[in-house]
Design an enzyme around this catalytic site. Structure first.
Site, PDB file in Angstrom:
ATOM      1  N   ASP A 446       0.825  -1.206   0.000  1.00  0.00           N
ATOM      2  CA  ASP A 446       0.000   0.000   0.000  1.00  0.00           C
ATOM      3  C   ASP A 446       0.863   1.262   0.000  1.00  0.00           C
ATOM      4  O   ASP A 446       2.068   1.224   0.298  1.00  0.00           O
ATOM      5  CB  ASP A 446      -0.923  -0.007   1.228  1.00  0.00           C
ATOM      6  N   ASP A 514     -10.815   1.731  -3.130  1.00  0.00           N
ATOM      7  CA  ASP A 514     -11.311   1.432  -1.785  1.00  0.00           C
ATOM      8  C   ASP A 514     -12.829   1.382  -1.749  1.00  0.00           C
ATOM      9  O   ASP A 514     -13.417   0.954  -0.757  1.00  0.00           O
ATOM     10  CB  ASP A 514     -10.825   2.495  -0.788  1.00  0.00           C
TER      11      ASP A 514
END
Length: 691
Positions: A446, A514
């Site tokens: 990430d 997301d």
């Protein structure tokens, strides 16, 4: 295929359906000749004989016709190359030689004093890969701008239309199309990573539809700040220039003996519309870009939305058992397993398991996950650090910062200066040790904040960190993949903030957004598919209502069919799902495994866009085809239209596996298939087999 004229001054690269040609004049001017339908070398030589147009003193005969316009001389377009030394600025190059390298790569070498500029060309399928390399053998040269390529479009009778993907966090990859007007349209990122706001891809057409017409597309393989400028010049010529770095404030400083290689800027011509262009892009990436693309990606479960930071080994094992029971193949523990990471305020940079939560490290949990028949994965964010961490307390100078300025925190974290060799070595030791300590099969990598205070006080040319950070990231991933060939990597950046051909050449899949709402995802996935294949597009089924975002309520059916359009994952709290929901989920996972080869390796056809009402995508692989159809809403008295399929043999018959009905290919192509969808948030999977 690369062909070269006898005089060594005209070159043509050809793929199955297209050609790209260029020519060098006696005055060392490198001119663009052709990009489009396949032509012969003799045609390119005929084009090379055509004179440049007449011009007046306020114009340049080179503008809009040069392959790679440099700064200096009779040029007024945006330069692809801008350099300066202590004595002068700009480039006055002379041609030295050409070379046919491995894989029919064409290299054209120019020189300006001690600086050698090499233009690289390679045709892969119908995609032209272009990049530039610079080698300095003389005094120090500062690279203000070194774009990878400039693309020139042909003259057309009607105006051009530009397509690109825009967005923001949780709303990435939104497709937009608008007429191109005089001047420049610039997209890019000044954030240090690819960004949620734009993907580095543009397409231009004059009158294309989904399955018909000429489409020109360009995609940049760079995971840092970038810029693509599309310019319609005063004489209506159109050029596309792009490369690393957003502005012209400087990339690198090359001392004697140093070099720079720009990222690949790939171009594609197709006469099969937007759908044909997409399928050509997908085939190119599956063949030449994505690692191990012939291996289908497993169904995963990710624990984040179920637990967030409140995790323990026992609780993860409960989720793992439920995940295995519904057919999950890869269990991933997300943020919160390391250091003092009980919230987003601490622990980043300390990549060792939390001893209170995992007293035996990650191996016991990984072993139990493997015993359940699943692979085991973890989440990391190596390029970041929390001020509340052992790493930052030991090395506060390892972050990007400007002396005398506040160190801006976002999400309670700072960005490590990965351009530093000591930071690179630290991360290698930490991650290599971690992957060696337990049977880890997958890493979700990430990157949750942008560059802000991008300074490097100890370096004589701190500006270089923008480029060197990305190249260091690439080297680190390459090194880890070589040392741990069985580990798969996913690129994530708060969702879709780092998706490009550069990062995709080093990772096995990407986290698309997301936003896991199934309706929102349809639009995101529609845009993503314009350039990238379903084989890398991770998509999750999460809980309803969707409390992470919008509280929308949707059926498990709608959530699964939406997510089955890519690499299927589950991210809901399985501990709270009913036995009925778990049984239904198991059936959907079983069905996905049946159609997975088609979804991840088949040809993709966008049958109807998700603009309201019904939408659908179709995948074709050999004699098999599958349709994923969704209905957002149905008004009273409004029938759901039939879906006209694509990619089928009109003379063949196709059997529906669900109903046993037999359909003629010509009927499916011209009259369509009735889906039976009705109401709101309905969805269906339809499988057809050629008989």
């Amino acid at each position: 295929m690369l062909e070269i004229a006898e005089n060594g001054r005209t070159w043509i690269l050809s793929g199955p359906t297209s050609s790209y040609a260029l020519h060098l004049t006696e005055d060392h001017e490198l001119l663009h000749l052709h990009w489009g339908a396949r032509i012969a070398l003799a045609d390119a030589e005929a084009l090379a004989l055509l004179p440049l147009p007449d011009h007046r003193g306020f114009e340049s005969p080179l503008d809009g016709r040069e392959e790679y316009p440099v700064e200096g001389g009779p040029r007024f377009v945006r330069p692809a190359l801008s350099v300066r030394t202590d004595e002068r600025r700009g480039t006055e190059w002379v041609f030295e030689a050409y070379e046919r390298a491995e894989d029919d790569e064409l290299r054209l070498r120019f020189r300006d004093g001690g600086l050698t500029i090499t233009l690289h060309y390679r045709m892969r399928h119908d995609v032209v890969e272009r990049w530039v390399s610079l080698d300095n053998e003389g005094p120090t040269v500062e690279l203000l701008r070194a774009d990878s390529a400039t693309w020139t479009l042909p003259d057309r009778e009607t105006g051009w239309r530009m397509s690109h993907l825009h967005g923001r966090w949780a709303a990435e990859s939104r497709l937009t199309r608008a007429p191109l007007t005089y001047g420049e349209k610039v997209i890019g990122s000044r954030r240090g990573h690819t960004g949620h706001q734009y993907l580095p891809w543009v397409a231009l057409d004059t009158d294309a539809t989904e399955e018909r017409g000429e489409v020109y597309g360009c995609a940049l393989g760079w995971s840092g700040s970038w810029r693509i400028a599309v310019a319609e010049l005063p004489d209506t010529r159109v050029q596309i220039t792009g490369g690393a770095g957003y502005d012209d404030s400087g990339l690198l400083r090359l001392e004697a003996g140093e070099s720079f290689t720009a990222p690949v800027f790939a171009g594609l011509w197709s006469d099969a519309g937007f759908g044909g262009a997409s399928r050509a892009w997908h085939a190119y990436q599956l063949t030449f870009v994505i690692p191990d693309a012939d291996q289908d990606r497993p169904v995963l479960f990710n624990s984040w939305e179920a637990t967030e930071f409140d995790i323990s080994e026992e609780q993860q094992l409960v989720l793992a058992r439920r995940a295995a029971a519904i057919g999950v193949e890869l269990f991933v523990i997300d943020d919160g397993w390391f250091g003092k990471r009980t919230s987003d305020r601490a622990g980043l940079g300390d990549w060792t398991p939390n001893p209170d939560r995992f007293p035996g490290g990650l191996r016991p949990l990984a072993d139990q996950v493997h015993a359940l028949g699943m692979q085991f994965g973890i989440w990391v964010e190596p390029e970041m650090v929390n001020p509340d961490s052992d790493l930052y307390r030991a090395h506060p100078d390892w972050v990007q910062y400007q002396p005398g300025r506040k160190r801006t925190e976002q999400r309670n974290q700072l960005v490590l200066n990965l351009a530093r060799e000591d930071v690179q070595e630290y991360l290698w030791q930490q991650l290599h040790g971690l992957l060696s300590s337990a049977p880890i099969d997958y890493v979700k990598w990430d990157f949750n904040r942008c560059f802000t205070d991008a300074g490097w006080p100890d370096d004589p040319y701190p500006q270089r960190l923008w480029v060197d950070h990305v190249n260091a990231l690439y080297r680190l991933l390459d090194r880890l993949r070589e040392a741990h060939p069985g580990v798969a990597f996913e690129s994530c950046s708060g969702g879709g903030g780092r998706i490009d051909l550069g990062i995709m050449s080093r990772t096995d899949q990407v986290w698309t957004s997301d936003n896991t709402d199934p309706l929102d995802r349809l639009a995101i996935q529609h845009g993503f598919s314009q350039i990238h294949p379903a084989r890398v597009m991770a998509a999750w089924v999460t809980d309803s209502p969707n409390t992470q975002l919008n509280d929308r309520v949707s059926s498990l059916r709608f959530r699964f069919v939406s997510a089955m359009a890519g690499v299927l994952g589950v991210g809901g709290d399985l501990a709270e799902w009913t036995e009925e929901e778990l049984a239904e989920a198991r059936d959907w996972v079983t069905l996905y495994k049946e159609i997975r080869p088609l979804v991840q390796r088949g040809d993709l056809y966008r049958l109807r866009p998700p603009t309201g009402g019904s939408s659908a995508v179709q995948y074709v692989l050999g004699d098999e085809t599958v349709v994923l159809a969704c209905l957002q809403a149905q008004h009273h008295g409004e029938p759901v239209p039939a879906l006209r399929l694509r990619g089928l043999d009109p003379t063949a018959s196709y059997e529906c596996r669900e109903t046993g009905e037999v359909h003629r290919g010509a009927v499916l192509l011209h009259h369509g298939l009735r889906t039976g969808l009705r109401g709101d948030f309905d969805a269906k999977v339809i499988q057809l087999r050629r008989i």
